[in-house]
Design an enzyme around this catalytic site. Structure first.
Site, PDB file in Angstrom:
ATOM      1  N   LYS A   1       2.154  10.221   8.966  1.00  0.00           N
ATOM      2  CA  LYS A   1       1.483   9.863  10.224  1.00  0.00           C
ATOM      3  C   LYS A   1       2.133  10.511  11.454  1.00  0.00           C
ATOM      4  O   LYS A   1       1.814  11.636  11.791  1.00  0.00           O
ATOM      5  CB  LYS A   1       1.394   8.347  10.361  1.00  0.00           C
ATOM      6  CG  LYS A   1       0.596   7.729   9.190  1.00  0.00           C
ATOM      7  CD  LYS A   1       0.190   6.309   9.427  1.00  0.00           C
ATOM      8  CE  LYS A   1      -0.389   5.646   8.201  1.00  0.00           C
ATOM      9  NZ  LYS A   1      -1.827   5.612   8.107  1.00  0.00           N
TER      10      LYS A   1
ATOM     11  N   TYR B   1       0.836  -1.199   0.000  1.00  0.00           N
ATOM     12  CA  TYR B   1       0.000   0.000   0.000  1.00  0.00           C
ATOM     13  C   TYR B   1       0.869   1.247   0.000  1.00  0.00           C
ATOM     14  O   TYR B   1       1.696   1.428   0.889  1.00  0.00           O
ATOM     15  CB  TYR B   1      -0.907   0.001   1.240  1.00  0.00           C
ATOM     16  CG  TYR B   1      -1.850   1.192   1.264  1.00  0.00           C
ATOM     17  CD1 TYR B   1      -2.642   1.480   0.166  1.00  0.00           C
ATOM     18  CD2 TYR B   1      -1.936   2.018   2.374  1.00  0.00           C
ATOM     19  CE1 TYR B   1      -3.497   2.579   0.167  1.00  0.00           C
ATOM     20  CE2 TYR B   1      -2.789   3.119   2.386  1.00  0.00           C
ATOM     21  CZ  TYR B   1      -3.565   3.388   1.283  1.00  0.00           C
ATOM     22  OH  TYR B   1      -4.407   4.472   1.278  1.00  0.00           O
TER      23      TYR B   1
ATOM     24  N   ASP C   1       8.675   2.740   1.809  1.00  0.00           N
ATOM     25  CA  ASP C   1       7.515   3.486   2.263  1.00  0.00           C
ATOM     26  C   ASP C   1       7.432   3.294   3.772  1.00  0.00           C
ATOM     27  O   ASP C   1       7.024   2.244   4.260  1.00  0.00           O
ATOM     28  CB  ASP C   1       6.272   2.945   1.546  1.00  0.00           C
ATOM     29  CG  ASP C   1       5.000   3.642   1.982  1.00  0.00           C
ATOM     30  OD1 ASP C   1       4.998   4.266   3.066  1.00  0.00           O
ATOM     31  OD2 ASP C   1       4.003   3.550   1.252  1.00  0.00           O
TER      32      ASP C   1
HETATM   33  C1  LIG Z   1       2.461   2.216   4.036  1.00  0.00           C
HETATM   34  C2  LIG Z   1       1.565   3.378   3.732  1.00  0.00           C
HETATM   35  N1  LIG Z   1       1.842   4.155   2.695  1.00  0.00           N
HETATM   36  C3  LIG Z   1       1.081   5.222   2.387  1.00  0.00           C
HETATM   37  C4  LIG Z   1      -0.024   5.534   3.127  1.00  0.00           C
HETATM   38  C5  LIG Z   1      -0.870   6.704   2.728  1.00  0.00           C
HETATM   39  O1  LIG Z   1      -0.782   7.728   3.665  1.00  0.00           O
HETATM   40  P1  LIG Z   1      -1.927   8.835   3.721  1.00  0.00           P
HETATM   41  O2  LIG Z   1      -3.167   8.134   4.191  1.00  0.00           O
HETATM   42  O3  LIG Z   1      -1.409   9.856   4.690  1.00  0.00           O
HETATM   43  O4  LIG Z   1      -2.067   9.391   2.340  1.00  0.00           O
HETATM   44  C6  LIG Z   1      -0.359   4.752   4.224  1.00  0.00           C
HETATM   45  C7  LIG Z   1      -1.558   5.053   5.025  1.00  0.00           C
HETATM   46  O5  LIG Z   1      -2.042   4.251   5.794  1.00  0.00           O
HETATM   47  C8  LIG Z   1       0.453   3.635   4.542  1.00  0.00           C
HETATM   48  O6  LIG Z   1       0.164   2.833   5.569  1.00  0.00           O
END
Ligand SMILES: Cc1ncc(COP(=O)(O)O)c(C=O)c1O
Length: 425
Positions: free
Chosen positions: A260, A138, A232
Site C-alpha cells: 500500500k 486477511y 502482515d
Molecule cells: C492486512 C492485509 N494483507 C494483505 C493485503 C493484500 O494486499 P493486496 O491487495 O495489495 O494484494 C491487504 C489488502 O488490503 C491487507 O489489508
C-alpha cells in the site's frame, strides 16, 4: 467534444466485460472517475469526501503535488526495467531504515504476493510446513490466506475452512486456525504440533486491536517454540507509525510484509526480514535446495519506487503522524457522540489511523465476537454516509492527511444524519 458517459452506462458496460460487473474489490454500483486531495468524484459528477483512499495507499490524499512531481520526473527516464534500478534500491534502503524487522527486503507487485512469499520463506527457513493463522485474518488471496478468512459456518478450531472454491484440501491440512487475541489457544497448538513453521498475524486484525500483551505474547511463544512470527503490515506499515505496528507496539516479528503506502499508489509491495532469513532468496548463500526462487516483471518498479519514496519523505516530516492520529480521533469522537446521542449501542473499533464501528455493546476480541455486530445497522449507516457525501469501505474508515476542516464539516453532517437513520430502524 468527447461524450461523457453516465454512471448507469458505465455500470452496464462493466457488466458485459467484467464478472460480477466489477474488479471484485468494491461495490460495482459506483464508478469513480476522478480523485483529488481528500475527494473523489463518481461518473455522474457526485463529489465525496474519500475515506477509502484506494484501500489505504493514498494516505497523503489523491494527486499529492510532490508525489506527482516525482512520478513525472521518472516517467521520461523509464517506466519499468525488470533489471535492478537505482530508485528501487533507494526505496529498499528507506524501508530498511524505517522498519525494525527489515534488514533486507524483496519487492513484489502486491500485498497478497508478499504474504505468499512470507509464508514460503518461513517454510524454507524452518523446514516445517504448518502455518498458524488467525480466524478472520486477511493476508491476500493465496490458497493459504483464503483459509478461514470469512467463514460463514463456525468450524471447530484449529480446522481450516477455505473461503474460496478451487483450493485443494491438502492446503487446508497444512493450516491451523486460532482465535485472535487468545494466547492460550496459540500455545496449546504450539505444544500439540511440532511442525509449525510460522504464525502469521495482522498486528491490528482488520479493525480489531491486539489486546494488551497479545503481540508480546505471540513473540514470546514463537521464541519458546522455535516458530517464526510473521506480521502482515500491508495495511499497518507506515500508517500506525512510520515504522508500522512493530514500532508502535514495540514487538518485532521475524518476517514482515509491507504494501500500500510504500508504492505511493502504484503496484509495489515487499517482504522483509533479517539478512539471515532473507538469505533464502540468494542461491549463492543457501544452495539450490534451500533457495526460494522469486521474480516478477514489475518487482521494484521505478515509478512505484519514486512515488513510495516521496510519500515516505512527506510522512517523515515533523507532526504528520500526530496530525493523522488527531484527525482520526476527531472522526472517532464524532461518530461516538452522534451514536450515543441516539442511544445506539456501538463501539468504535481500531486505531485512529484506521477504524470503524461495530453495532454491539459487547466487546470485540476476535472474528466470532465481531459477529455480535448488527449488519443491518452497518448497512444503513454506510448508505446514509454515502448519501451525505462520505465515501468509505463497508467495514473500514481510513483518514487521510489531505482532510480539511470543510471535509470534517461535511462528514459531521453525514454522521449525524446516519445516526438518526440507524436509530429509526
Ligand atoms: C492486512 C492485509 N494483507 C494483505 C493485503 C493484500 O494486499 P493486496 O491487495 O495489495 O494484494 C491487504 C489488502 O488490503 C491487507 O489489508
Amino acid at each position: 467534444m468527447q461524450k461523457l458517459h453516465t454512471q448507469a452506462e458505465w455500470i452496464e458496460r462493466a457488466a458485459r466485460v467484467l464478472p460480477a460487473a466489477g474488479f471484485g474489490n468494491f461495490d460495482p454500483g459506483t464508478i469513480i472517475t476522478r480523485g483529488e486531495g481528500s475527494r473523489v468524484w463518481d461518473a455522474d459528477g457526485r463529489e465525496f469526501v474519500d475515506y477509502l483512499i484506494g484501500s489505504g495507499p493514498m494516505l497523503l490524499g489523491h494527486g499529492h503535488a510532490e508525489v506527482i512531481e516525482a512520478v513525472l520526473q521518472q516517467l521520461p527516464n523509464g517506466m519499468t526495467f525488470f533489471a535492478n534500478n537505482d530508485k528501487g534500491i533507494e526505496l529498499a534502503e528507506a524501508i530498511v531504515e524505517a522498519v525494525p524487522a527489515c534488514q533486507q527486503v524483496r519487492f513484489v507487485a502486491s500485498g497478497g504476493e508478499a504474504d505468499m512469499y512470507a509464508i514460503r520463506l518461513a517454510r524454507a527457513h524452518t523446514g516445517k510446513n504448518k502455518i498458524l493463522k488467525f480466524e478472520g485474518g486477511y493476508h491476500g488471496m493465496s490458497a493459504e490466506a483464503q483459509m478461514s478468512l470469512a467463514p460463514s459456518r463456525m468450524q471447530n478450531f484449529p480446522t481450516a475452512l477455505p473461503d474460496s472454491a478451487g483450493i485443494p484440501q491438502s492446503v487446508a491440512d497444512e493450516m491451523l486456525i486460532a482465535p485472535y487475541n487468545d494466547l492460550a489457544a496459540v500455545e496449546a497448538l504450539l505444544i500439540e504440533h511440532s511442525d509449525i513453521a510460522a504464525i502469521i498475524a495482522e498486528p491490528l486484525q482488520r479493525i480489531i486491536p491486539a489486546a494488551p500483551g497479545f503481540l508480546q505474547g505471540l513473540r514470546a511463544l514463537c521464541d519458546k517454540y522455535h516458530v517464526l512470527l510473521i506480521f502482515d503490515e500491508i495495511v499497518t506499515g507506515f500508517r500506525l507509525a512510520y515504522g508500522g505496528a512493530q514500532e508502535r507496539y514495540g514487538v518485532v516479528p521475524d518476517i514482515c510484509t509491507l504494501g500500500k503506502i510504500i508504492g505511493g499508489g502504484f503496484a509495489l509491495a515487499a517482504v522483509g526480514a533479517t539478512a539471515d532469513i532473507m538469505a533464502h532468496f540468494d542461491k549463492s548463500r543457501v544452495g539450490a535446495e534451500q533457495w526460494l526462487m522469486q521474480l516478477g516483471t514489475l518487482s521494484g518498479n521505478p515509478v512505484a519506487a519514486v512515488a513510495g519514496l516521496k510519500t515516505m519523505e512527506v510522512l517523515r516530516r515533523p507532526g504528520q503522524y500526530d496530525r493523522l492520529r488527531a484527525l482520526g480521533q476527531t472522526l472517532m469522537d464524532m461518530q461516538s457522540a452522534a451514536l450515543s446521542r441516539e442511544g445506539i449501542a456501538h463501539q468504535i473499533c481500531g486505531d485512529p489511523t484506521l477504524f470503524d464501528i461495530y453495532f454491539t455493546a459487547q466487546s470485540v476480541l476476535d472474528y466470532r465476537s465481531a459477529k455480535h455486530d448488527t449488519p443491518t445497522m452497518g448497512a444503513v449507516w454506510n448508505s446514509k454516509l454515502r448519501e451525505g457525501g462520505v465515501f468509505k469501505s463497508p467495514s473500514k474508515l481510513y483518514p487521510s492527511l489531505a482532510l480539511t476542516d470543510e471535509d470534517l464539516g461535511i462528514t459531521q453532517m453525514a454522521i449525524d444524519a446516519a445516526a438518526v437513520a440507524v436509530a429509526g430502524i
